[in-house]
Design an enzyme around this catalytic site. Structure first.
Site: not given
Ligand code: ACM
Ligand code: ZN
Length: 521
Positions: A177, A252, A316-317, A408, A460
């Site tokens: 990442d 990422h 993702d993102e 999560y 994080e």
């Molecule tokens: C994610 O939580 N960005 C997969």
């Protein structure tokens, strides 16, 4: 009977079985694998009670024996039957997986001190019972992000142990990442020389970290050597856990671009992120052939290390603004007749999917890989709620559920006022326990595509192993039951009662768990 996750069927019987100096294990199949599986059990008993249980090939019916029968049970490879009478213990399973899970159950039936390291100064007595057990889902997973913060091999093994004791079977290892590349790749040494290290922002909130400054040293980070990874894969395999490596693309990827700037649209310069910057627009150039040469070479080494069917490619993102401005990306879109950048991402993922397919592997990615069209055979990990998963299952693709609402484990589990800083959200133990991975809107046939679920542990805000433990315990225990036990067997009040006793297991192991509200009552 205080077993977690709750077995399909469990009947308490009169009497008890005692492990003594004369107890032996007899197995109908004396393979090397079987011995390897049984050794940790035998070693543990020896270490804690000084009773040495010999392992023998099946020869005759006698008493004070733990019999292991490899027979068709109709329970699948992970299922088992366990009968404990006052004279014998009988384990029946179709495969080693089932024997392994049966042993995990036996550990929970022994005096709780078995989870510790100290001599057990009482008899090793097991309540007589009959258990028939198999899991509801084949994907019972836990994810761990080792990019935002790095965690050493010792902790990764501990994490795998935690999964095994909960009868979980998938470890999704988020290895790459923006904040650090964590896997040695021989062909691209700069990934770990440069990409694994970032400037330290100790004590500064994740969202407030300013990027690396000119001349600043990159001192925080680390990575796993291929040798270490091989050992971890073996360690997981010995516990019937498959590791799913995640190599993020096309976004990422700032840490890759810091090492190889020519793979980005602008050419950089880039530095490894010290926190999260938004939008996250420094991504692989989809128009540059070098990117695909790089990814294939990286994946080749990844495939050598990880024998599991699935390879996670992230997805993702992705902020695609640079693609709209990049001449190479625009040329690619024209040449491939792609109408927009969503289709360009889809084209990118499909190309990788095709490559993995040619290597007899399967691509899995976050639900954004649905945008612009899903790659053939690709599996979807549904994190933005369940809608991506539902959409994918309806068109016949396999799905792993991991919605932010329930799965999560970086979210708060209690009142944020009294909790250590977390990323946000609010996912209590009860909420995790209430999760049902099969959405109501799916038909029986579509529901077969829901392989299971997993919890995601983004780090994080977690800098230490103790903090990770705090965030996953006891929620992992609830998730394990969601994935293993039948809906009919799920009962919050009953679970709470069993968990109260199970917390003693955490204490004996020395796990830093969240002291849930009901414990203090
Ligand atoms: C994610 O939580 N960005 C997969
Ligand atoms: Zn580009």
């Amino acid at each position: 009977m205080n077993i977690i996750p709750k077995p399909s069927k469990c009947t308490k019987k009169e009497g008890s079985f005692s492990i003594t100096e004369n107890t032996i294990i007899q197995t109908s199949t004396m393979s090397l694998e079987m011995q390897k599986l049984l050794l940790p059990f035998v070693d543990k008993i020896y270490k804690l009670s000084h009773i040495k249980i010999p392992i023998k090939e099946y020869s005759e019916i006698c008493t004070n024996v733990i019999n292991i029968d490899f027979i068709q049970t109709g329970l699948g490879k992970e299922g088992y039957k366990l009968e404990i009478s006052s004279s014998n213990i009988t384990i029946k399973a179709e495969a080693l997986n089932g024997v392994f899970y049966c042993i995990q159950t036996i550990f929970q039936l022994l005096p709780i001190e078995i989870f510790g390291e100290k001599f057990i100064n009482k008899p090793l007595v097991l309540q007589c019972c009959e258990i028939i057990d198999n899991p509801c889902f084949i994907w019972r997973g836990m994810h761990l992000d080792v990019s935002r913060h790095f965690f050493n091999v010792k902790f990764i093994k501990k994490y795998i142990d935690y999964l095994a004791m909960h009868k979980m079977n998938i470890f999704h290892w988020h290895l790459t990442d923006d904040n650090g590349w964590r896997i040695e790749i021989k062909k691209y040494p700069k990934l770990t020389e440069i990409g694994a290290w970032r400037a330290s922002r100790d004590g500064i909130g994740w969202r407030d970290c300013k990027p690396q400054q000119p001349g600043e040293k990159t001192i925080y980070g680390g990575y796993y050597t291929q040798q270490e990874i091989k050992k971890i894969v073996q360690y997981a395999n010995d516990r019937f856990i498959t590791i799913i490596p995640e190599i993020e693309m096309p976004g990422h990827t700032l840490e890759v671009l810091a090492a190889y700037p020519e793979l980005g649209c602008t050419g950089g310069p880039y530095t490894v992120a010290t926190g999260t910057y938004w939008p996250n627009k420094d991504i692989f150039c989809a128009g540059n052939e070098e990117v695909f040469v790089f990814l294939k070479n990286v994946l080749n080494e990844v495939l050598e290390l990880f024998p599991g069917k699935y390879i996670h490619i992230g997805g993702d993102e992705v902020n695609k603004e640079e693609w709209k401005k990049c001449s190479k990306c625009l040329t690619r879109m024209q040449k491939e007749n792609l109408q927009n950048v969503e289709e360009l991402q889809s084209w990118f993922i499909k190309r990788i999917g095709k490559y993995l397919h040619s290597k007899n592997r399967k691509l899995i990615g976050w639900d954004e890989i649905l945008e612009g069209g899903l790659a053939p055979n690709a599996a979807v990990m549904s994190w933005q709620g369940e809608k991506g998963g539902i959409q994918a299952a309806k068109i016949g693709h396999d799905v792993v559920m991991s919605p932010g609402t329930h799965c999560y484990f970086d979210h708060y589990q209690d009142d944020p006022e009294t909790e250590p800083k977390a990323i946000g959200g609010y996912t209590t133990l009860k909420k995790v326990y209430s999760y049902e991975p099969i959405p109501k809107e799916l038909t029986k046939r579509q529901a077969k595509h829901i392989l299971g679920a997993q919890a995601n542990v983004w780090t994080e805000w977690m800098e230490t192993p103790e903090h990770i433990e705090y965030m996953i315990f006891p929620r992992i225990t609830a998730l394990a039951e969601v994935l293993w036990s039948t809906i009919d067997n799920k009962n919050w009040e009953d679970f709470k009662e069993r968990l109260q006793k199970f917390l003693n297991v955490y204490r004996i192991i020395g796990i830093n768990y969240h002291k849930s509200v009901f414990e203090e009552q």
